[in-house]
Design an enzyme around this catalytic site. Structure first.
Site, PDB file in Angstrom:
ATOM      1  N   GLY A  14      81.558  84.221  58.301  1.00  0.00           N
ATOM      2  CA  GLY A  14      82.809  83.662  57.785  1.00  0.00           C
ATOM      3  C   GLY A  14      83.730  83.196  58.898  1.00  0.00           C
ATOM      4  O   GLY A  14      84.276  82.081  58.843  1.00  0.00           O
ATOM      5  N   ASN A  33      90.894  87.820  54.290  1.00  0.00           N
ATOM      6  CA  ASN A  33      89.882  88.870  54.288  1.00  0.00           C
ATOM      7  C   ASN A  33      90.478  90.073  53.562  1.00  0.00           C
ATOM      8  O   ASN A  33      91.691  90.282  53.588  1.00  0.00           O
ATOM      9  CB  ASN A  33      89.525  89.263  55.733  1.00  0.00           C
ATOM     10  CG  ASN A  33      88.281  90.129  55.782  1.00  0.00           C
ATOM     11  OD1 ASN A  33      87.178  89.655  55.534  1.00  0.00           O
ATOM     12  ND2 ASN A  33      88.457  91.403  56.061  1.00  0.00           N
ATOM     13  N   ARG A  34      89.601  90.840  52.910  1.00  0.00           N
ATOM     14  CA  ARG A  34      90.087  91.971  52.107  1.00  0.00           C
ATOM     15  C   ARG A  34      90.946  92.912  52.963  1.00  0.00           C
ATOM     16  O   ARG A  34      92.026  93.311  52.570  1.00  0.00           O
ATOM     17  CB  ARG A  34      88.904  92.717  51.492  1.00  0.00           C
ATOM     18  CG  ARG A  34      89.309  93.685  50.418  1.00  0.00           C
ATOM     19  CD  ARG A  34      88.091  94.156  49.673  1.00  0.00           C
ATOM     20  NE  ARG A  34      87.027  94.482  50.625  1.00  0.00           N
ATOM     21  CZ  ARG A  34      86.023  95.310  50.383  1.00  0.00           C
ATOM     22  NH1 ARG A  34      85.945  95.888  49.213  1.00  0.00           N
ATOM     23  NH2 ARG A  34      85.092  95.552  51.292  1.00  0.00           N
ATOM     24  N   ASN A 186      64.174  80.022  53.100  1.00  0.00           N
ATOM     25  CA  ASN A 186      63.921  81.340  53.675  1.00  0.00           C
ATOM     26  C   ASN A 186      62.471  81.781  53.479  1.00  0.00           C
ATOM     27  O   ASN A 186      61.898  82.416  54.356  1.00  0.00           O
ATOM     28  CB  ASN A 186      64.884  82.373  53.076  1.00  0.00           C
ATOM     29  CG  ASN A 186      66.247  82.307  53.732  1.00  0.00           C
ATOM     30  OD1 ASN A 186      66.691  81.236  54.130  1.00  0.00           O
ATOM     31  ND2 ASN A 186      66.916  83.429  53.840  1.00  0.00           N
ATOM     32  N   GLU A 189      60.650  80.102  56.041  1.00  0.00           N
ATOM     33  CA  GLU A 189      61.015  80.779  57.297  1.00  0.00           C
ATOM     34  C   GLU A 189      60.146  82.035  57.500  1.00  0.00           C
ATOM     35  O   GLU A 189      59.603  82.260  58.590  1.00  0.00           O
ATOM     36  CB  GLU A 189      62.506  81.130  57.233  1.00  0.00           C
ATOM     37  CG  GLU A 189      63.040  82.059  58.300  1.00  0.00           C
ATOM     38  CD  GLU A 189      64.509  82.442  58.022  1.00  0.00           C
ATOM     39  OE1 GLU A 189      65.341  81.535  57.827  1.00  0.00           O
ATOM     40  OE2 GLU A 189      64.821  83.650  57.988  1.00  0.00           O
ATOM     41  N   TYR A 190      59.994  82.823  56.455  1.00  0.00           N
ATOM     42  CA  TYR A 190      59.157  84.031  56.534  1.00  0.00           C
ATOM     43  C   TYR A 190      57.722  83.651  56.923  1.00  0.00           C
ATOM     44  O   TYR A 190      57.100  84.290  57.770  1.00  0.00           O
ATOM     45  CB  TYR A 190      59.106  84.747  55.177  1.00  0.00           C
ATOM     46  CG  TYR A 190      60.187  85.768  54.912  1.00  0.00           C
ATOM     47  CD1 TYR A 190      61.535  85.420  54.954  1.00  0.00           C
ATOM     48  CD2 TYR A 190      59.873  87.080  54.599  1.00  0.00           C
ATOM     49  CE1 TYR A 190      62.522  86.352  54.677  1.00  0.00           C
ATOM     50  CE2 TYR A 190      60.855  88.027  54.318  1.00  0.00           C
ATOM     51  CZ  TYR A 190      62.182  87.656  54.358  1.00  0.00           C
ATOM     52  OH  TYR A 190      63.146  88.574  54.080  1.00  0.00           O
ATOM     53  N   ARG A 287      55.334  92.066  56.155  1.00  0.00           N
ATOM     54  CA  ARG A 287      56.499  92.876  56.559  1.00  0.00           C
ATOM     55  C   ARG A 287      56.465  94.219  55.835  1.00  0.00           C
ATOM     56  O   ARG A 287      56.760  95.259  56.439  1.00  0.00           O
ATOM     57  CB  ARG A 287      57.805  92.143  56.224  1.00  0.00           C
ATOM     58  CG  ARG A 287      58.053  90.924  57.087  1.00  0.00           C
ATOM     59  CD  ARG A 287      59.515  90.511  57.012  1.00  0.00           C
ATOM     60  NE  ARG A 287      59.736  89.169  57.531  1.00  0.00           N
ATOM     61  CZ  ARG A 287      60.924  88.580  57.599  1.00  0.00           C
ATOM     62  NH1 ARG A 287      62.002  89.205  57.173  1.00  0.00           N
ATOM     63  NH2 ARG A 287      61.043  87.361  58.087  1.00  0.00           N
TER      64      ARG A 287
HETATM   65  C1  6PG Z   1      69.258  81.362  57.817  1.00  0.00           C
HETATM   66  C2  6PG Z   1      68.522  82.650  57.689  1.00  0.00           C
HETATM   67  C3  6PG Z   1      69.420  83.744  57.253  1.00  0.00           C
HETATM   68  C4  6PG Z   1      68.717  85.033  57.410  1.00  0.00           C
HETATM   69  C5  6PG Z   1      68.313  85.762  56.220  1.00  0.00           C
HETATM   70  C6  6PG Z   1      66.913  86.275  56.218  1.00  0.00           C
HETATM   71  O1  6PG Z   1      68.800  80.448  57.171  1.00  0.00           O
HETATM   72  O2  6PG Z   1      70.229  81.303  58.559  1.00  0.00           O
HETATM   73  O3  6PG Z   1      67.491  82.521  56.741  1.00  0.00           O
HETATM   74  O4  6PG Z   1      69.843  83.461  55.960  1.00  0.00           O
HETATM   75  O5  6PG Z   1      68.367  85.425  58.619  1.00  0.00           O
HETATM   76  O6  6PG Z   1      69.254  86.734  56.042  1.00  0.00           O
HETATM   77  O7  6PG Z   1      66.848  87.483  56.813  1.00  0.00           O
HETATM   78  P1  6PG Z   1      65.811  88.624  56.559  1.00  0.00           P
HETATM   79  O8  6PG Z   1      64.682  88.352  57.484  1.00  0.00           O
HETATM   80  O9  6PG Z   1      66.580  89.846  56.922  1.00  0.00           O
HETATM   81  O10 6PG Z   1      65.406  88.640  55.134  1.00  0.00           O
END
Ligand code: 6PG
Length: 479
Positions: A14, A33-34, A186, A189-190, A287
């Site tokens: 943020g 922010n809270r 994501n 990404e994984y 994982r």
């Molecule tokens: C991004 C990342 C971000 C992140 C996730 C996944 O696009 O900037 O994907 O959103 O690192 O939180 O993290 P995990 O590996 O902990 O699931």
């Protein structure tokens, strides 16, 4: 009122996004922010940003020009609902609430519907790029209404990463489309990370090269068709030496990978949509497997291959691994885009695949040259049924598939696990197969449950009287 945009939630993402917004010409940013302590820290540390600090939500709303636009950057989950409720109270019809967190897209669909009833616009926007991206330019995937995009578009364009002269943001589709596409990002990404990890493991254990030496290999790969942020940072991680022990850092990090859930969501959603994202699923499961120390300890003395396995030509082996990585990566992206297509159909979104690949070229975690090839593939053929069959990828797979097979064989023979490599290869072979044993599965289903089958040579639905005289009947007559 002084501010044209506001940010709620001033943790790292943020605050960085707020600073990014403030650094752009014409923006004045309200922050809330809270707990006020965080707000105070931010405004004291960054006087140059000219933030308008609010200590209550009402003060925050009052400091925003109309239509008010606020981006929520809080941990996804219940906190998001609480902040939305507060903002809905303080805002008016026509205002825009943006959720920039990693929300589950079905939550976004629900929230958008509820907020829309108040006349306020709700936009779920996926934001990728981590802390650095938030500060200097992320890739942004907003959903929500076209009306909201009109106001929001220029602001988001001003803070997004730029790839080849174009801002990495586009209106993905209505309601949850943006968060859906971020979820797929994501998932990919994984898969990408797991594939790179498997490549590293095979090279390390296959050739005995050190992490530092492998770092050089990745740095070299980063100058070719694998060029990407993830390959680049992999080299950095492998190069890192632990200050305390002098060992490569990668050797002192506990080998149990964490996950915050977006990869699992991608797979759960794919199961619902009936899309085989096997490469992504393997990455999520890899994982999970890594994080089961008790099971791993119990299994650690199970036998491995008895025949010895050695790499004769290290350079040739490394090149094979590179090709296997490239081919598997094509599968992972192809599967991810399949899920986008299926999700768009299921939820009624008009998602432009080529545009998605474009906004992933910069700012986000999976940013890579490679994305240009995906955009080209969809530009050439918007109705492309499987990304991996596009001419460019067809050529790449033709060029790499033999090496890919050798690596999967090596993995089986050596006992070095390569779940994403091997499952991607099976997917590839399954997709290109003339005939699949699915015919037998249909026969089995018909045997025990009269689930019926279709024939290759005539129309209709059939059932064999398995417990009778085993003649075939038309299934219309079966019951
Ligand atoms: C991004 C990342 C971000 C992140 C996730 C996944 O696009 O900037 O994907 O959103 O690192 O939180 O993290 P995990 O590996 O902990 O699931």
């Amino acid at each position: 009122p002084a501010a044209n945009i506001g940010v709620v939630g001033l943790a790292v993402m943020g605050s960085n996004l707020a600073r990014n917004l403030a650094s752009r010409e014409g923006n004045t940013v309200a922050v809330y922010n809270r707990s006020y302590a965080k707000t105070e820290t931010l405004i004291t540390e960054h006087p140059e940003a000219g933030f308008v600090a609010a200590s209550t939500i009402d003060e925050f709303a009052a400091s925003l020009q109309k239509p008010r636009t606020a981006i929520i950057m809080v941990q996804a989950g219940r906190g998001t609902d609480a902040v939305i409720d507060q903002l809905v109270e303080a805002f008016e019809p026509g205002d825009i609430i943006v959720d920039g967190g990693n929300a589950l897209f079905t939550d976004t669909i629900r929230r958008e519907k509820a907020v829309r009833e108040t006349g306020i616009n709700f936009v779920g926007a996926g934001i990728s790029g981590g802390e650095e991206g938030a500060l200097n330019g992320p890739s942004i995937m907003p959903g929500g209404s076209a009306e909201a995009w009109e106001t929001l578009g220029p602001i988001l364009k001003s803070i997004a990463a730029v790839a080849e002269g174009e801002p990495c943001v586009t209106h993905v589709g209505t309601d949850g489309a943006g968060h859906f596409v971020k979820m797929i990002h994501n998932g990919i990404e994984y898969a990408d990370m797991q594939l790179i990890a498997e490549a590293y493991d095979l090279i390390r254990r296959g050739t005995g090269k050190s992490p530092a030496e492998i770092a050089e290999i990745f740095a070299e790969w980063n100058r070719g068709e694998l060029e990407s942020y993830l390959i680049e940072i992999t080299a950095e991680v492998l190069r890192q030496v632990d200050a305390e022990t002098g060992a490569p850092l990668v050797d002192v990090i506990l080998d149990q990978a964490g996950a915050k859930g977006t990869g699992a969501w991608t797979v759960q959603s794919a199961l619902d949509l009936g899309v085989p994202v096997s490469g992504i699923a393997e990455a999520v499961f890899a994982r999970s497997l890594s994080s089961k120390p008790a099971q791993r300890a119990a299994a650690s003395d199970l036998p491995g291959p008895s025949a010895s396995w050695t790499v004769d030509d290290a350079d040739a082996f490394v090149e094979d691994v590179r090709k296997a990585l490239y081919a598997s990566k094509i599968v992972a992206y192809s599967q991810g885009f399949d899920e986008i297509v299926a999700g768009a159909e299921q939820y009624g979104w008009d998602i432009k695949k080529g545009e998605i690949a474009k906004i992933w070229r910069g700012g986000c975690i999976i940013r890579a040259q490679f994305l240009n090839r995906i955009t080209e593939a969809y530009d050439e053929n918007p109705g492309l049924v499987a990304l991996l069959t596009a001419p460019y990828f067809r050529d790449a797979l033709t060029e790499t598939q033999e090496a890919w097979r050798r690596i999967v064989v090596a993995s089986a023979q050596s006992g070095i696990p390569a779940p994403a490599f091997s499952s991607s290869l099976s997917y590839y072979d399954g997709l290109r197969a003339d005939r699949l044993p699915a015919a037998l599965v249909q026969g089995q289903r018909d045997f025990f449950g009269a689930h019926t089958y279709k024939r290759i040579d005539k129309d209709g639905t059939f059932h064999t009287l398995w417990s009778g005289d085993r003649t075939e009947i038309s299934a219309v007559d079966a019951h």
